[in-house]
Scaffold this motif. Structure first.
Motif, PDB file in Angstrom:
ATOM      1  N   TYR A 101      -7.714  45.929 -15.903  1.00  0.00           N
ATOM      2  CA  TYR A 101      -7.498  45.392 -17.258  1.00  0.00           C
ATOM      3  C   TYR A 101      -6.166  45.771 -17.888  1.00  0.00           C
ATOM      4  O   TYR A 101      -5.824  45.285 -18.956  1.00  0.00           O
TER       5      TYR A 101
ATOM      6  N   GLY B 238     -21.322  42.477 -14.603  1.00  0.00           N
ATOM      7  CA  GLY B 238     -20.727  42.403 -15.936  1.00  0.00           C
ATOM      8  C   GLY B 238     -20.271  43.776 -16.376  1.00  0.00           C
ATOM      9  O   GLY B 238     -19.214  44.235 -15.930  1.00  0.00           O
TER      10      GLY B 238
ATOM     11  N   GLU C  91     -11.456  37.485 -15.029  1.00  0.00           N
ATOM     12  CA  GLU C  91     -12.334  37.983 -13.990  1.00  0.00           C
ATOM     13  C   GLU C  91     -12.764  36.870 -13.049  1.00  0.00           C
ATOM     14  O   GLU C  91     -12.827  37.044 -11.840  1.00  0.00           O
TER      15      GLU C  91
ATOM     16  N   SER D 240     -21.156  44.953  -8.165  1.00  0.00           N
ATOM     17  CA  SER D 240     -20.193  45.188  -9.230  1.00  0.00           C
ATOM     18  C   SER D 240     -20.846  46.072 -10.303  1.00  0.00           C
ATOM     19  O   SER D 240     -21.360  47.137  -9.961  1.00  0.00           O
ATOM     20  N   TRP D 241     -20.924  45.585 -11.570  1.00  0.00           N
ATOM     21  CA  TRP D 241     -21.654  46.400 -12.558  1.00  0.00           C
ATOM     22  C   TRP D 241     -23.086  46.645 -12.100  1.00  0.00           C
ATOM     23  O   TRP D 241     -23.671  47.682 -12.361  1.00  0.00           O
TER      24      TRP D 241
ATOM     25  N   GLU E  76     -19.114  43.675 -21.583  1.00  0.00           N
ATOM     26  CA  GLU E  76     -18.237  44.441 -20.675  1.00  0.00           C
ATOM     27  C   GLU E  76     -17.311  45.344 -21.471  1.00  0.00           C
ATOM     28  O   GLU E  76     -17.237  46.560 -21.237  1.00  0.00           O
TER      29      GLU E  76
HETATM   30  C1  LIG Z   1     -15.682  44.468 -14.052  1.00  0.00           C
HETATM   31  N1  LIG Z   1     -16.900  43.657 -13.964  1.00  0.00           N
HETATM   32  C2  LIG Z   1     -17.373  43.528 -12.653  1.00  0.00           C
HETATM   33  C3  LIG Z   1     -18.703  42.819 -12.632  1.00  0.00           C
HETATM   34  O1  LIG Z   1     -19.736  43.431 -12.802  1.00  0.00           O
HETATM   35  C4  LIG Z   1     -18.682  41.391 -12.434  1.00  0.00           C
HETATM   36  N2  LIG Z   1     -17.696  40.685 -11.970  1.00  0.00           N
HETATM   37  N3  LIG Z   1     -18.138  39.398 -11.956  1.00  0.00           N
HETATM   38  C5  LIG Z   1     -19.361  39.375 -12.407  1.00  0.00           C
HETATM   39  C6  LIG Z   1     -20.221  38.150 -12.558  1.00  0.00           C
HETATM   40  C7  LIG Z   1     -20.670  37.691 -11.178  1.00  0.00           C
HETATM   41  C8  LIG Z   1     -21.444  38.456 -13.404  1.00  0.00           C
HETATM   42  C9  LIG Z   1     -19.413  37.046 -13.206  1.00  0.00           C
HETATM   43  O2  LIG Z   1     -19.758  40.609 -12.728  1.00  0.00           O
END
Ligand SMILES: CNCC(=O)c1nnc(C(C)(C)C)o1
Length: 314
Positions: A147, A43, A201, A110-111, A230
């Motif tokens: 974005y 996220g 996303e 990711s995050w 986010e």
């Molecule tokens: C830019 N956000 C990237 C991230 O952390 C992310 N992308 N998808 C997710 C979920 C799997 C939590 C939907 O987190």
């Protein structure tokens, strides 16, 4: 190809009050006497899912998951007050003490990879290994790629739904335009912006588009927390001192073993992120999955992640 371990349920769940405002939901799965691992969701604001329990051998690992501030089952839902990277780093330490864990593996995508790096660089002595996927370091170009303009060229169809939530006169700065709506006093305004942000996303997370995954991003509860939190972190540059702080401080984790898994066709967080981290942290093994995108649940990413956790199981 390795696949996820079978679905499991927690042997323990609980809540942890971490300050006057925030209470976190956590759960423990697998072997109570196993090797501890803490799972950091994406996220920010994405919350944990049951499938996140399945990357580790439950006979060998004590698998600890928690919903970060404002996410999932943690409360207050979608709250932005006292919600920063460094509050979350402190929460991870509070949870570690609460569960009487000395050191643990840190797993994040990711995050979750962002937070894992921030935590490990702050508390390297508490980390046995890092298992990271879909590297995201919140540098300005990474945010603008996803974005403002970049990924938009690869998914112009999904992009239209995202950008149409914002009037043309405001589209020169979409993160700011969405911020005004995601923090509006009007609930309908917040939800419309949250759904557009969240579905963008969801639509770009897989190399092979997953309609069920996209639909899950329409859910109001998920979308509000995911989009609001986010966007809050992004308008604040991740609360980092400098935009490349996680690379600047990579020397702090130089001696920590690690595995980096990143899809060649990750549109959300481009492979260049993993390559930059790999060069700054040469001890880590880099696995580029040749036919995959961003999601941890793409077959090649599951294979590489499960092989990584098995290799550290001891
Ligand atoms: C830019 N956000 C990237 C991230 O952390 C992310 N992308 N998808 C997710 C979920 C799997 C939590 C939907 O987190």
């Amino acid at each position: 190809m390795r696949t996820l371990y079978p679905a499991i349920t927690p042997y323990d769940t609980g809540t942890l009050k971490v300050d006057e405002r925030h209470t976190l939901y956590y759960e423990q799965c697998g072997n109570p006497d196993g090797k501890p691992v803490v799972m950091l969701h994406g996220g920010p604001g994405g919350g944990c899912t049951a499938k996140m329990r399945q990357f580790h051998n439950p006979a060998k690992y004590r698998i600890i998951l928690f919903d970060q501030r404002g996410a999932g089952r943690s409360t207050p839902h979608a709250d932005l007050v006292d919600n920063t990277t460094w509050d979350l780093v402190a929460d991870i330490e509070t949870l570690r003490g609460h569960l009487a864990v000395d050191r643990w593996q840190v797993f994040g995508g990711s995050w979750g990879s962002t937070l894992a790096l921030a935590y490990a660089q702050a508390h390297p002595q508490r980390v046995t290994e890092l298992v990271l996927r879909g590297i995201f370091m919140l540098r300005r170009w990474e945010l603008e790629w996803f974005y403002q303009e970049g990924a938009s060229r690869l998914f112009p169809d999904a992009w239209d739904h995202y950008v149409n939530a914002i009037p043309a006169v405001e589209r020169h700065d979409l993160i700011s335009a969405f911020h005004r709506r995601l923090t509006s006093d009007d609930e309908a305004t917040r939800l419309a912006a949250a759904r557009a942000w969240s579905v963008w996303e969801g639509a770009t997370s897989f190399l092979h588009v997953d309609d069920d995954f996209i639909n899950s991003h329409e859910d109001p509860q998920f979308a509000l927390a995911f989009a609001r939190i986010e966007n809050h972190y992004f308008v604040n540059g991740g609360f980092f001192e400098v935009e490349d702080q996680l690379l600047r401080d990579a020397h702090r984790i130089a001696d920590i073993p690690g595995v980096i898994v990143h899809g060649r066709y990750d549109v959300v967080c481009p492979l260049a992120n993993a390559w930059d981290l790999h060069k700054a942290w040469p001890k880590a093994q880099l696995h580029i999955t040749p036919a995959s995108g961003h999601s941890a649940f793409e077959a090649e990413n599951v294979d590489a992640l499960v092989r990584a956790t098995d290799s550290f199981a001891g």
